[in-house]
Design an enzyme around this catalytic site. Structure first.
Site, PDB file in Angstrom:
ATOM      1  N   SER A 142       0.866  -1.174   0.000  1.00  0.00           N
ATOM      2  CA  SER A 142       0.000   0.000   0.000  1.00  0.00           C
ATOM      3  C   SER A 142       0.906   1.228   0.000  1.00  0.00           C
ATOM      4  O   SER A 142       2.107   1.120   0.307  1.00  0.00           O
ATOM      5  CB  SER A 142      -0.839  -0.015   1.287  1.00  0.00           C
ATOM      6  OG  SER A 142      -1.401   1.249   1.544  1.00  0.00           O
ATOM      7  N   TYR A 155      -2.129  -1.377  10.399  1.00  0.00           N
ATOM      8  CA  TYR A 155      -2.052  -1.496   8.932  1.00  0.00           C
ATOM      9  C   TYR A 155      -0.709  -0.991   8.412  1.00  0.00           C
ATOM     10  O   TYR A 155      -0.062  -1.632   7.582  1.00  0.00           O
ATOM     11  CB  TYR A 155      -3.212  -0.708   8.333  1.00  0.00           C
ATOM     12  CG  TYR A 155      -3.462  -0.928   6.863  1.00  0.00           C
ATOM     13  CD1 TYR A 155      -4.146  -2.044   6.402  1.00  0.00           C
ATOM     14  CD2 TYR A 155      -3.038   0.016   5.917  1.00  0.00           C
ATOM     15  CE1 TYR A 155      -4.409  -2.229   5.047  1.00  0.00           C
ATOM     16  CE2 TYR A 155      -3.298  -0.162   4.559  1.00  0.00           C
ATOM     17  CZ  TYR A 155      -3.988  -1.286   4.133  1.00  0.00           C
ATOM     18  OH  TYR A 155      -4.244  -1.460   2.790  1.00  0.00           O
TER      19      TYR A 155
HETATM   20  P1  NAD Z   1     -11.747  -6.323  -0.050  1.00  0.00           P
HETATM   21  O1  NAD Z   1     -12.316  -6.244   1.313  1.00  0.00           O
HETATM   22  O2  NAD Z   1     -12.575  -5.938  -1.231  1.00  0.00           O
HETATM   23  O3  NAD Z   1     -11.210  -7.794  -0.343  1.00  0.00           O
HETATM   24  C1  NAD Z   1     -10.417  -8.490   0.599  1.00  0.00           C
HETATM   25  C2  NAD Z   1     -10.609  -9.989   0.369  1.00  0.00           C
HETATM   26  O4  NAD Z   1      -9.746 -10.660   1.300  1.00  0.00           O
HETATM   27  C3  NAD Z   1     -12.043 -10.468   0.664  1.00  0.00           C
HETATM   28  O5  NAD Z   1     -12.495 -11.313  -0.395  1.00  0.00           O
HETATM   29  C4  NAD Z   1     -11.912 -11.240   1.977  1.00  0.00           C
HETATM   30  O6  NAD Z   1     -12.810 -12.333   2.103  1.00  0.00           O
HETATM   31  C5  NAD Z   1     -10.469 -11.735   1.867  1.00  0.00           C
HETATM   32  N1  NAD Z   1      -9.904 -12.094   3.173  1.00  0.00           N
HETATM   33  C6  NAD Z   1      -9.950 -11.369   4.324  1.00  0.00           C
HETATM   34  N2  NAD Z   1      -9.363 -12.056   5.312  1.00  0.00           N
HETATM   35  C7  NAD Z   1      -8.917 -13.231   4.767  1.00  0.00           C
HETATM   36  C8  NAD Z   1      -8.241 -14.350   5.280  1.00  0.00           C
HETATM   37  N3  NAD Z   1      -7.889 -14.432   6.576  1.00  0.00           N
HETATM   38  N4  NAD Z   1      -7.929 -15.371   4.444  1.00  0.00           N
HETATM   39  C9  NAD Z   1      -8.288 -15.306   3.129  1.00  0.00           C
HETATM   40  N5  NAD Z   1      -8.949 -14.270   2.590  1.00  0.00           N
HETATM   41  C10 NAD Z   1      -9.266 -13.243   3.411  1.00  0.00           C
HETATM   42  O7  NAD Z   1     -10.408  -5.441   0.023  1.00  0.00           O
HETATM   43  P2  NAD Z   1      -9.434  -4.838  -1.102  1.00  0.00           P
HETATM   44  O8  NAD Z   1      -9.546  -3.371  -1.008  1.00  0.00           O
HETATM   45  O9  NAD Z   1      -9.608  -5.515  -2.400  1.00  0.00           O
HETATM   46  O10 NAD Z   1      -8.016  -5.223  -0.464  1.00  0.00           O
HETATM   47  C11 NAD Z   1      -7.175  -6.220  -1.003  1.00  0.00           C
HETATM   48  C12 NAD Z   1      -5.744  -5.910  -0.588  1.00  0.00           C
HETATM   49  O11 NAD Z   1      -5.351  -4.652  -1.144  1.00  0.00           O
HETATM   50  C13 NAD Z   1      -5.526  -5.813   0.922  1.00  0.00           C
HETATM   51  O12 NAD Z   1      -4.291  -6.402   1.263  1.00  0.00           O
HETATM   52  C14 NAD Z   1      -5.474  -4.316   1.160  1.00  0.00           C
HETATM   53  O13 NAD Z   1      -4.749  -3.984   2.305  1.00  0.00           O
HETATM   54  C15 NAD Z   1      -4.779  -3.871  -0.110  1.00  0.00           C
HETATM   55  N6  NAD Z   1      -4.960  -2.452  -0.429  1.00  0.00           N
HETATM   56  C16 NAD Z   1      -6.193  -1.937  -0.625  1.00  0.00           C
HETATM   57  C17 NAD Z   1      -6.325  -0.593  -0.941  1.00  0.00           C
HETATM   58  C18 NAD Z   1      -7.664   0.048  -1.173  1.00  0.00           C
HETATM   59  O14 NAD Z   1      -7.719   1.274  -1.196  1.00  0.00           O
HETATM   60  N7  NAD Z   1      -8.746  -0.716  -1.343  1.00  0.00           N
HETATM   61  C19 NAD Z   1      -5.180   0.219  -1.055  1.00  0.00           C
HETATM   62  C20 NAD Z   1      -3.935  -0.348  -0.850  1.00  0.00           C
HETATM   63  C21 NAD Z   1      -3.836  -1.690  -0.546  1.00  0.00           C
END
Ligand code: NAD
Length: 260
Positions: A142, A155
């Site tokens: 991130s 985080y």
């Molecule tokens: P999201 O909530 O849409 O998806 C996350 C997915 O991870 C879900 O399908 C959930 O079921 C799964 N998950 C959660 N805990 C789990 C576990 N213990 N085992 C297996 N699966 C699990 O979130 P997102 O925004 O798509 O985030 C995905 C990644 O991207 C994360 O690592 C997040 O930190 C990172 N990220 C997101 C953003 C943003 O702005 N959305 C920015 C930077 C980084």
């Protein structure tokens, strides 16, 4: 550089960014494993993406913090498709609290999903990649791998940690043709971010509009969210790049929120 017939495990691929990466890889002919907490959601994603082709997907139930489930999931993939070319360790959650109020159990839960998840999935995939003499490991970092924000102690700590882990894997994996890199997105509108908007408004004492305009997009060059497709494109580059020339790196995709 393409992913035709490459076997790619993507954790957290039933939603958000992981789902988008799965779609991008399948559009390029990859064989994708949708690894997520709930089998029914993972299966629905796998079926929908397979219908679009030309690649295909299977679903695996996997809590990335559970060593036996991770190992069983990876074993299932190897039994079915014989190899693992790419791991995208993407599963993650967000929990926000001021530091002095952060419940210890929530701190441990977040660190476990992000860091234990990256460790366990990598550990399970590496022997298969080493045997094949090649592989690409991608961690979902991130901008918070490089920057800090209030309320995000767990985080920010976890996302910084992934940089270190990727660098060690790069050094250990080089002799086996295994690369490790980190994608560092800015804010992307997914369920994870939608949930944070009212929480941050409450904790910071500002409106939801101010959370979006100031906290999330205030430092971008154009006040725009990064998209799932933007992140998936970077994942494709890291996944398909063929040599150790691109390893141990972290790439920020954030509309200029963070520049380095
Ligand atoms: P999201 O909530 O849409 O998806 C996350 C997915 O991870 C879900 O399908 C959930 O079921 C799964 N998950 C959660 N805990 C789990 C576990 N213990 N085992 C297996 N699966 C699990 O979130 P997102 O925004 O798509 O985030 C995905 C990644 O991207 C994360 O690592 C997040 O930190 C990172 N990220 C997101 C953003 C943003 O702005 N959305 C920015 C930077 C980084």
């Amino acid at each position: 550089m393409n992913l035709k017939d490459k076997v790619c495990i993507i954790t957290g691929a039933a939603s958000g960014i992981g789902h988008g990466i799965a779609a991008r890889f399948i559009a390029d002919g990859a064989k994708v494993v949708i690894a997520d907490l709930k089998l029914d959601a993972a299966q629905a994603t796998a079926d929908a993406l397979t219908a679009k082709g030309p690649g295909k997907a299977i679903a695996v139930e996997m809590n990335v913090t559970d060593e036996s489930q991770v190992n069983a999931g990876v074993a299932t993939v190897v039994k079915q498709w014989g190899k693992i070319d790419v791991l995208v360790s993407n599963a993650g959650i967000q929990i926000v609290h001021p530091m002095q109020d952060f419940p210890f159990n929530e701190w441990k839960k977040l660190l476990s999903i992000h860091l234990d998840g990256a460790f366990l999935t990598t550990k399970a995939c590496l022997p298969h990649m080493y045997k094949a003499g090649s592989g690409s490991i991608i961690f979902m970092g991130s901008v918070h791998s490089k920057e800090a924000s209030p309320l995000k102690s767990a985080y920010v700590t976890a996302k910084h940690g992934l940089l270190g882990l990727a660098r060690v894997i790069s050094k250990e994996g080089a002799a086996h043709g295994v690369r490790a890199n980190v994608i560092c997105p800015g804010f992307v509108k997914t369920p994870l971010v939608e949930k944070q908007i009212p929480e941050q408004a409450r904790d910071l004492g500002i409106s939801e509009k101010e959370v979006v305009d100031k906290v999330m997009l205030g430092d971008t060059v154009d006040q725009e969210f990064t998209t799932i497709e933007d992140v998936a494109e970077i994942a494709h580059v890291f996944a398909a790049f063929p040599t150790n020339a691109l390893t141990g790196q972290s790439l920020v995709v954030s509309h200029g929120w963070y520049m380095n």
